[in-house]
Enzyme design. Sequence first.
Site, PDB file in Angstrom:
ATOM      1  N   ARG A  88       0.842  -1.203   0.000  1.00 36.66           N
ATOM      2  CA  ARG A  88       0.000   0.000   0.000  1.00 36.66           C
ATOM      3  C   ARG A  88       0.878   1.254   0.000  1.00 36.66           C
ATOM      4  O   ARG A  88       0.513   2.277  -0.577  1.00 36.66           O
ATOM      5  CB  ARG A  88      -0.913   0.005   1.225  1.00 36.66           C
ATOM      6  CG  ARG A  88      -1.946  -1.128   1.240  1.00 36.66           C
ATOM      7  CD  ARG A  88      -2.687  -1.155   2.556  1.00 36.66           C
ATOM      8  NE  ARG A  88      -3.738  -2.162   2.635  1.00 36.66           N
ATOM      9  CZ  ARG A  88      -3.557  -3.394   3.123  1.00 36.66           C
ATOM     10  NH1 ARG A  88      -2.376  -3.781   3.555  1.00 36.66           N
ATOM     11  NH2 ARG A  88      -4.586  -4.232   3.182  1.00 36.66           N
ATOM     12  N   ASP A 148     -10.064  -4.635   8.446  1.00 34.63           N
ATOM     13  CA  ASP A 148      -9.115  -5.655   8.918  1.00 34.63           C
ATOM     14  C   ASP A 148      -9.748  -6.521  10.012  1.00 34.63           C
ATOM     15  O   ASP A 148      -9.515  -7.728  10.081  1.00 34.63           O
ATOM     16  CB  ASP A 148      -7.832  -4.980   9.436  1.00 34.63           C
ATOM     17  CG  ASP A 148      -7.184  -4.119   8.362  1.00 34.63           C
ATOM     18  OD1 ASP A 148      -7.353  -4.444   7.171  1.00 34.63           O
ATOM     19  OD2 ASP A 148      -6.531  -3.114   8.700  1.00 34.63           O
ATOM     20  N   ARG A 151     -12.026  -9.009   8.440  1.00 34.99           N
ATOM     21  CA  ARG A 151     -11.216 -10.113   7.863  1.00 34.99           C
ATOM     22  C   ARG A 151     -10.698 -11.035   8.967  1.00 34.99           C
ATOM     23  O   ARG A 151     -10.626 -12.258   8.781  1.00 34.99           O
ATOM     24  CB  ARG A 151     -10.052  -9.511   7.059  1.00 34.99           C
ATOM     25  CG  ARG A 151     -10.547  -8.874   5.771  1.00 34.99           C
ATOM     26  CD  ARG A 151      -9.436  -8.219   4.980  1.00 34.99           C
ATOM     27  NE  ARG A 151      -9.938  -7.820   3.664  1.00 34.99           N
ATOM     28  CZ  ARG A 151      -9.387  -6.893   2.897  1.00 34.99           C
ATOM     29  NH1 ARG A 151      -8.306  -6.258   3.294  1.00 34.99           N
ATOM     30  NH2 ARG A 151      -9.896  -6.607   1.712  1.00 34.99           N
ATOM     31  N   HIS A 175      -2.629   0.225   8.897  1.00 36.41           N
ATOM     32  CA  HIS A 175      -3.329  -0.568   7.870  1.00 36.41           C
ATOM     33  C   HIS A 175      -2.313  -0.972   6.800  1.00 36.41           C
ATOM     34  O   HIS A 175      -2.268  -0.424   5.704  1.00 36.41           O
ATOM     35  CB  HIS A 175      -4.475   0.271   7.285  1.00 36.41           C
ATOM     36  CG  HIS A 175      -5.248  -0.421   6.226  1.00 36.41           C
ATOM     37  ND1 HIS A 175      -5.947  -1.588   6.444  1.00 36.41           N
ATOM     38  CD2 HIS A 175      -5.446  -0.108   4.911  1.00 36.41           C
ATOM     39  CE1 HIS A 175      -6.531  -1.957   5.322  1.00 36.41           C
ATOM     40  NE2 HIS A 175      -6.239  -1.084   4.371  1.00 36.41           N
TER      41      HIS A 175
HETATM   42  N1  LIG Z   1      -8.498   1.722   3.503  1.00 35.41           N
HETATM   43  C1  LIG Z   1      -8.867   0.535   3.061  1.00 35.41           C
HETATM   44  O1  LIG Z   1      -9.204  -0.361   3.831  1.00 35.41           O
HETATM   45  C2  LIG Z   1      -8.919   0.283   1.573  1.00 35.41           C
HETATM   46  C3  LIG Z   1      -9.498  -0.877   1.056  1.00 35.41           C
HETATM   47  C4  LIG Z   1      -9.535  -1.060  -0.323  1.00 35.41           C
HETATM   48  C5  LIG Z   1      -8.986  -0.092  -1.162  1.00 35.41           C
HETATM   49  N2  LIG Z   1      -8.401   1.004  -0.631  1.00 35.41           N
HETATM   50  C6  LIG Z   1      -7.837   2.056  -1.462  1.00 35.41           C
HETATM   51  O2  LIG Z   1      -8.915   2.812  -2.010  1.00 35.41           O
HETATM   52  C7  LIG Z   1      -8.478   3.430  -3.223  1.00 35.41           C
HETATM   53  C8  LIG Z   1      -9.503   3.142  -4.325  1.00 35.41           C
HETATM   54  O3  LIG Z   1      -9.486   1.772  -4.671  1.00 35.41           O
HETATM   55  P1  LIG Z   1     -10.431   1.236  -5.854  1.00 35.41           P
HETATM   56  O4  LIG Z   1     -10.224  -0.230  -5.916  1.00 35.41           O
HETATM   57  O5  LIG Z   1     -11.791   1.798  -5.717  1.00 35.41           O
HETATM   58  O6  LIG Z   1      -9.707   1.923  -7.126  1.00 35.41           O
HETATM   59  P2  LIG Z   1     -10.399   2.254  -8.532  1.00 35.41           P
HETATM   60  O7  LIG Z   1      -9.272   2.491  -9.494  1.00 35.41           O
HETATM   61  O8  LIG Z   1     -11.414   1.230  -8.875  1.00 35.41           O
HETATM   62  O9  LIG Z   1     -11.161   3.636  -8.266  1.00 35.41           O
HETATM   63  C9  LIG Z   1     -10.509   4.827  -7.979  1.00 35.41           C
HETATM   64  C10 LIG Z   1     -11.294   5.947  -8.643  1.00 35.41           C
HETATM   65  O10 LIG Z   1     -10.720   7.190  -8.264  1.00 35.41           O
HETATM   66  C11 LIG Z   1     -10.888   8.072  -9.370  1.00 35.41           C
HETATM   67  N3  LIG Z   1     -10.013   9.233  -9.227  1.00 35.41           N
HETATM   68  C12 LIG Z   1      -8.676   9.329  -9.426  1.00 35.41           C
HETATM   69  N4  LIG Z   1      -8.260  10.588  -9.198  1.00 35.41           N
HETATM   70  C13 LIG Z   1      -9.346  11.306  -8.829  1.00 35.41           C
HETATM   71  C14 LIG Z   1      -9.557  12.653  -8.444  1.00 35.41           C
HETATM   72  N5  LIG Z   1      -8.547  13.535  -8.384  1.00 35.41           N
HETATM   73  N6  LIG Z   1     -10.803  13.036  -8.129  1.00 35.41           N
HETATM   74  C15 LIG Z   1     -11.845  12.187  -8.181  1.00 35.41           C
HETATM   75  N7  LIG Z   1     -11.704  10.885  -8.548  1.00 35.41           N
HETATM   76  C16 LIG Z   1     -10.474  10.449  -8.856  1.00 35.41           C
HETATM   77  C17 LIG Z   1     -10.564   7.200 -10.575  1.00 35.41           C
HETATM   78  O11 LIG Z   1     -11.047   7.773 -11.787  1.00 35.41           O
HETATM   79  C18 LIG Z   1     -11.245   5.892 -10.191  1.00 35.41           C
HETATM   80  O12 LIG Z   1     -12.552   5.809 -10.723  1.00 35.41           O
HETATM   81  C19 LIG Z   1      -7.081   2.881  -3.488  1.00 35.41           C
HETATM   82  O13 LIG Z   1      -6.091   3.782  -3.054  1.00 35.41           O
HETATM   83  C20 LIG Z   1      -7.041   1.614  -2.655  1.00 35.41           C
HETATM   84  O14 LIG Z   1      -5.724   1.234  -2.325  1.00 35.41           O
HETATM   85  C21 LIG Z   1      -8.355   1.211   0.721  1.00 35.41           C
END
Ligand SMILES: NC(=O)c1ccc[n+]([C@@H]2O[C@H](COP(=O)([O-])OP(=O)(O)OC[C@H]3O[C@@H](n4cnc5c(N)ncnc54)[C@H](O)[C@@H]3O)[C@@H](O)[C@H]2O)c1
Length: 308
Positions: A88, A148, A151, A175
């Site tokens: 990450r 987490d 899970r 995380h």
């Molecule tokens: N905290 C957690 O537990 C957790 C869990 C899963 C994923 N994540 C994180 O969440 C994030 C999103 O994951 P995802 O699988 O949905 O990715 P994804 O690629 O499916 O979606 C991300 C979206 O963000 C949009 N985006 C990018 N820049 C942008 C901006 N400046 N303004 C508005 N929209 C914008 C993209 O166009 C895309 O549609 C990642 O960083 C991932 O690592 C965190």
Amino acid sequence: MKVTVVGAGAVGASCAEYIAIKNFASEVVVLDIKEGYAEGKAMDLMQTASLNGFDTKITGTTNDYSKTAGSDIAVITSGIPRKPGMTREELIGINAGIVKTVALSLIEHSPNVILIVVSNPMDTMTYLAHKVTGLPKNRIIGMGGALDSARFKYRLAEALNAPISDIDGMVIGGHSDTGMVPLASHATRNSIRVTEFIAEDRLQQVVEDTKVGGATLTKLLGTSAWYAPGAAVSALVQSIACDQKKMFPCSTLLNGEYGLKDICIGVPVILGKNGIEQIVDIPLSESEKAKMKESAEGVSNTNGLLEV
Ligand SMILES: NC(=O)c1ccc[n+]([C@@H]2O[C@H](COP(=O)([O-])OP(=O)(O)OC[C@H]3O[C@@H](n4cnc5c(N)ncnc54)[C@H](O)[C@@H]3O)[C@@H](O)[C@H]2O)c1
């Protein structure tokens, strides 16, 4: 109750869907930078309303923050997810710029908003949101520990051959694959410690499987998971929106709690209408304290890469 979800990708759309299905918010605005994408996801989700029986109005917008004005809660999921083999932390270069711009745009239109940060590396992105917005600490919440912990409970139920509803357990700490601290000695089945049911080596396996829970799914899916992350965010949003005062491990700015300062990391908090209403400082064993300290060092090292 108006909720904005920034990022209409996998996690953002899943989060919007779970919020709508639970039917507690009047309005969900989904915003994405990709032209038409959020509008498309919102329309598709709205066409499930009569089937799933919700009245929440979901709308989409391409980067128009005026549509998010007056939001009570905003969830930041914008940014890139990891690919198999990535950590990450490797996402910081791209995601820090995105989270900074998004957080500032959100508060410009919703000065009273409560922010939930999801984008990774989440603890560092939560810290960044504090640094750039200056919002009071109760109004910036990082989502990681709720996922987490879900899970952890899944793996415990598997090991005990028990229904998940019988299991309780919590994961604190950073995380990340190495930073999570599953509180194995506190985990229970119907108030009886799980150590009564499974051997120490099996419990250790549960702990290790929990820590790489995200990486395991990323390997299987080719990208990071979305159902459980979306459900976890929706649970935090609901606890705030409905003033439920539920306890979740969330990333929050610490000021001496758990012996840590000037860092956002996962600890148990109470979530109600004011966001983080209390940080719950539970006593940890010596080994848990040592793991928490090591986890905090990892988060601090990632924070050191920020340019703020
Ligand atoms: N905290 C957690 O537990 C957790 C869990 C899963 C994923 N994540 C994180 O969440 C994030 C999103 O994951 P995802 O699988 O949905 O990715 P994804 O690629 O499916 O979606 C991300 C979206 O963000 C949009 N985006 C990018 N820049 C942008 C901006 N400046 N303004 C508005 N929209 C914008 C993209 O166009 C895309 O549609 C990642 O960083 C991932 O690592 C965190």
